[in-house]
Design a protein around this motif. Structure first.
Motif, PDB file in Angstrom:
ATOM      1  N   ILE A 154     -31.627 -16.932  -8.409  1.00 14.03           N
ATOM      2  CA  ILE A 154     -31.610 -18.156  -9.205  1.00 14.03           C
ATOM      3  C   ILE A 154     -33.038 -18.700  -9.234  1.00 14.03           C
ATOM      4  O   ILE A 154     -33.802 -18.456  -8.309  1.00 14.03           O
ATOM      5  CB  ILE A 154     -30.616 -19.203  -8.634  1.00 14.03           C
ATOM      6  CG1 ILE A 154     -30.724 -19.271  -7.116  1.00 14.03           C
ATOM      7  CG2 ILE A 154     -29.202 -18.910  -9.059  1.00 14.03           C
ATOM      8  CD1 ILE A 154     -29.856 -20.316  -6.485  1.00 14.03           C
ATOM      9  N   CYS A 176     -34.249 -21.609  -8.798  1.00 16.29           N
ATOM     10  CA  CYS A 176     -34.533 -22.584  -7.743  1.00 16.29           C
ATOM     11  C   CYS A 176     -33.257 -22.763  -6.947  1.00 16.29           C
ATOM     12  O   CYS A 176     -32.171 -22.590  -7.494  1.00 16.29           O
ATOM     13  CB  CYS A 176     -34.956 -23.916  -8.363  1.00 16.29           C
ATOM     14  SG  CYS A 176     -35.091 -25.253  -7.176  1.00 16.29           S
ATOM     15  N   GLY A 200     -31.852 -25.286  -6.150  1.00 20.20           N
ATOM     16  CA  GLY A 200     -31.072 -26.344  -6.783  1.00 20.20           C
ATOM     17  C   GLY A 200     -30.208 -25.868  -7.929  1.00 20.20           C
ATOM     18  O   GLY A 200     -29.377 -26.597  -8.437  1.00 20.20           O
ATOM     19  N   LYS A 201     -30.411 -24.616  -8.357  1.00 18.81           N
ATOM     20  CA  LYS A 201     -29.594 -24.090  -9.457  1.00 18.81           C
ATOM     21  C   LYS A 201     -28.266 -23.514  -8.948  1.00 18.81           C
ATOM     22  O   LYS A 201     -27.408 -23.128  -9.731  1.00 18.81           O
ATOM     23  CB  LYS A 201     -30.396 -23.029 -10.219  1.00 18.81           C
ATOM     24  CG  LYS A 201     -29.710 -22.425 -11.434  1.00 18.81           C
ATOM     25  CD  LYS A 201     -29.589 -23.426 -12.570  1.00 18.81           C
ATOM     26  CE  LYS A 201     -29.002 -22.830 -13.840  1.00 18.81           C
ATOM     27  NZ  LYS A 201     -27.548 -22.772 -13.835  1.00 18.81           N
ATOM     28  N   GLU A 243     -25.111 -23.889  -8.553  1.00 22.55           N
ATOM     29  CA  GLU A 243     -24.194 -24.914  -9.028  1.00 22.55           C
ATOM     30  C   GLU A 243     -22.914 -24.944  -8.216  1.00 22.55           C
ATOM     31  O   GLU A 243     -22.512 -23.941  -7.616  1.00 22.55           O
ATOM     32  CB  GLU A 243     -23.823 -24.643 -10.489  1.00 22.55           C
ATOM     33  CG  GLU A 243     -24.926 -24.942 -11.439  1.00 22.55           C
ATOM     34  CD  GLU A 243     -24.486 -24.717 -12.877  1.00 22.55           C
ATOM     35  OE1 GLU A 243     -23.285 -24.799 -13.158  1.00 22.55           O
ATOM     36  OE2 GLU A 243     -25.361 -24.470 -13.707  1.00 22.55           O
TER      37      GLU A 243
END
Lengths: 130, 450
Positions: A40, A42, A44-45, A47
């Motif tokens: 991914i 980052c 933070g991706k 989900e």
């Protein structure tokens, strides 16, 4: 497959998790058979939908490999990832599942040894749980 | 269900290039002396520079260096070359002005400037910022009559060696460093340079109390040795020194941990000190805080430097660089290096004229799903998603609304998007997708391989 060969989905940040994975491969370290690596952009991706989908499909554990705090290329992506993981742990607990199924692991890009170690640790945790 | 490890990599597709043009004009904003260095460097590179500062003249901007110029040759050299030639036509100086707000993105910044009680707007493609910190005495010595380093600096008479109201030179002085901040090198460098100057020219007895001697600064190793040779006494302490007495006859008691082993330190008392100078804490100014918040640049305690120490002057926002205390409190010689690096960084953003952007590696909003909840707007680290309020009505339209109609959705500015996917993962309406890496790919991989 069960606890003998647990399926682990690893979401790897392109900046730290993926290089660590590549490093582990180049060192020839033994990675678990059931490992599924998803790159991914980052940490933070990673989900909520991805993580839940992975568990829904039958993964034994989901690990999010991201950067250490303060190292994120996108400033706070890793912190968001950690918060999201903690939130999902709480949801799992409410569902009556073990919160250890989701782990947030900060890892340095050149630390393949740590990458392999964290996977091994998680497998041991899963074995203890069952 | 498959057996064995499998990997999903981020798909690499040939980039889809879009060209944008950026005007080579920048604004240098702030009240720190390195503003002059940044403006100088940027104009040398051929950019049109607007220097906005709050003082009457450029001399006012350079004033904090007045004392160091007399004392340190390396500072004096650069200072002379800077002040010699600043009347280039490519530098437009706006004095007595403060910047109240900054809007926009890389290539299109709009600064609202307050000058002589009237407002004006300045346009720029990139911004360099350098503000001075506000000094505050450390809590342990707050309320006492001791002097902060920068206050001592501004009131020292360099030609007579006297401080404040007195007319005779200082006999005994002690610098107490590293009280609250252990890694700021500027205080150490200043104390050693100033101490040696006082010692050599006026025979002042100089004591320096610190936790570490910081020599990782250009020329500082030599400076430290020369200071020791001149007869400055340096002590290391671990517990905070106790300061007693009144102005004119101070006493400092502390345990020196450098001479003998840490288990049995020497008890030392320095008596009859004329002046005690304490390293203060530098806090970001209100104006700097305000502008950083408006630009949504992440900073640690108001300083940008600690967040990305390997890239001097760089911020989390494209087209904005910082120097001076906005970056981190630094000694002038070091600060100028940061300023040079920041100027070069800014040149990369605005100097080339036209830029080619990969419009493939970005996020995209599906306007039919967007609920304008502003989540993406808050999360984006590059500030590249914008929604603008339209008129007086509570209707949101995007900056690039279709002609003749309202399009109530967020919009990604392609030029500044880095494709990190943070907005896509947080969007509650699932209206945002990464063009190069849609959710479908991950979900399909999970279905097939888990």
């Amino acid at each position: 497959m069960g606890s003998e060969n647990p399926k682990i989905v690893a979401f790897c940040c392109e900046e730290s998790g993926m290089p660590a994975y590549e490093h582990a491969l180049s060192l020839g370290l033994e990675l678990p058979e059931g490992l599924r690596v998803i790159a991914i952009p980052c940490g933070g991706k990673a989900e909520t939908g991805y993580i839940m989908k992975a568990l829904d499909e039958g993964a034994d554990a989901v690990m999010v490999f991201a950067c250490y705090e303060g190292n994120c290329k996108y400033v706070r992506g890793n912190i968001r990832a950690e918060k999201r993981v903690n939130y999902l742990k709480g949801r799992l607990e409410k569902l009556g599942l073990s919160p250890e199924k989701i782990v947030f692991c900060p890892v340095a890009p050149a630390n393949g040894v740590r990458f392999a170690e964290l996977l091994q640790q998680e497998i041991e945790v899963l074995r203890k749980g069952t | 269900m498959s057996v064995g490890q499998s990997v999903l990599r981020i798909p690499v597709e040939p980039p889809e290039i879009q060209e944008i043009t950026i005007a080579p004009e920048v604004a240098v904003v702030g009240d720190h002396p390195v503003c002059v260095a940044m403006a100088d460097a940027l104009s040398t590179m051929g950019l049109a520079v607007t220097l906005i500062h709050p003082y009457e003249s450029l001399e006012g901007l350079m004033d904090p260096l007045r004392v160091l110029v007399e004392v340190d040759e390396s500072v004096a050299e650069k200072y002379a070359s800077l002040t010699k030639d600043l009347t280039r036509p490519s530098i437009k100086v706006v004095g007595r002005a403060t910047v109240e707000g900054i809007e926009g993105q890389w290539g299109d910044f709009r600064l609202s400037v307050l000058k002589d009680a009237s407002r004006m707007e300045v346009k720029a493609s990139g911004i360099a910022m350098a503000f001075q910190g506000i000094s505050k005495l450390p809590d342990a010595y707050d309320g006492m009559d001791v002097i902060g380093l920068s206050q001592f600096f501004s009131q020292l008479d360099i030609h007579k060696g006297c401080y404040g109201q007195k007319s005779e030179s200082i006999r005994k002085i002690a610098f107490v460093l590293d009280v609250e901040q252990r890694d700021e090198k500027w205080a150490s460098a200043t104390a050693f340079t100033l101490g040696r100057y006082l010692k050599e020219n006026f025979g002042t007895e100089v004591y320096i109390l610190c936790q570490d001697v910081k020599v990782s600064l250009d020329g500082m190793e030599k400076g430290y040795r020369r200071a020791r040779e001149a007869g400055i006494l340096v002590f290391k302490y671990e517990d905070l020194p106790v300061v007693e007495g009144t102005a004119g006859s101070w006493t400092i008691r502390f345990r020196d941990s450098s001479a003998v082993s840490k288990e049995s330190p020497w008890e030392i008392a320095l008596e009859g000190l004329d002046v005690v100078v304490v390293q203060e804490r530098l806090r970001p100014s209100e104006n700097q805080r305000n502008l950083l918040t408006q630009l949504r640049i992440s900073s640690e305690g108001g300083f940008v430097g600690p967040n990305n120490p390997q890239f001097l002057g760089r911020t989390s926002k494209k087209g904005v660089v910082v120097g001076g205390d906005t970056w981190y409190p630094e000694y002038p010689t070091e600060g100028w290096m940061t300023a040079q690096a920041a100027a070069e960084e800014l040149y990369q953003w605005v100097g080339k004229g036209s830029y080619q952007i990969d419009v493939h590696r970005v996020a995209e909003v599906d306007p039919s799903k967007c609920a304008t909840c502003l989540t993406c707007y808050r999360i984006c680290p590059h500030d590249s998603i914008r929604i603008e309020r339209y008129g007086m009505r509570n209707v949101y339209i995007t900056t690039g609304a279709r002609e003749g109609g309202t399009w109530e959705a967020a919009r990604v500015k392609v030029a500044t998007c880095d494709g990190c996917g943070l907005c896509a993962s947080e969007c509650p309406a699932k209206a945002i997708q990464l063009i190069y890496y849609p959710d479908v790919e991950v979900l399909e991989f999970l279905e097939k391989n888990v």
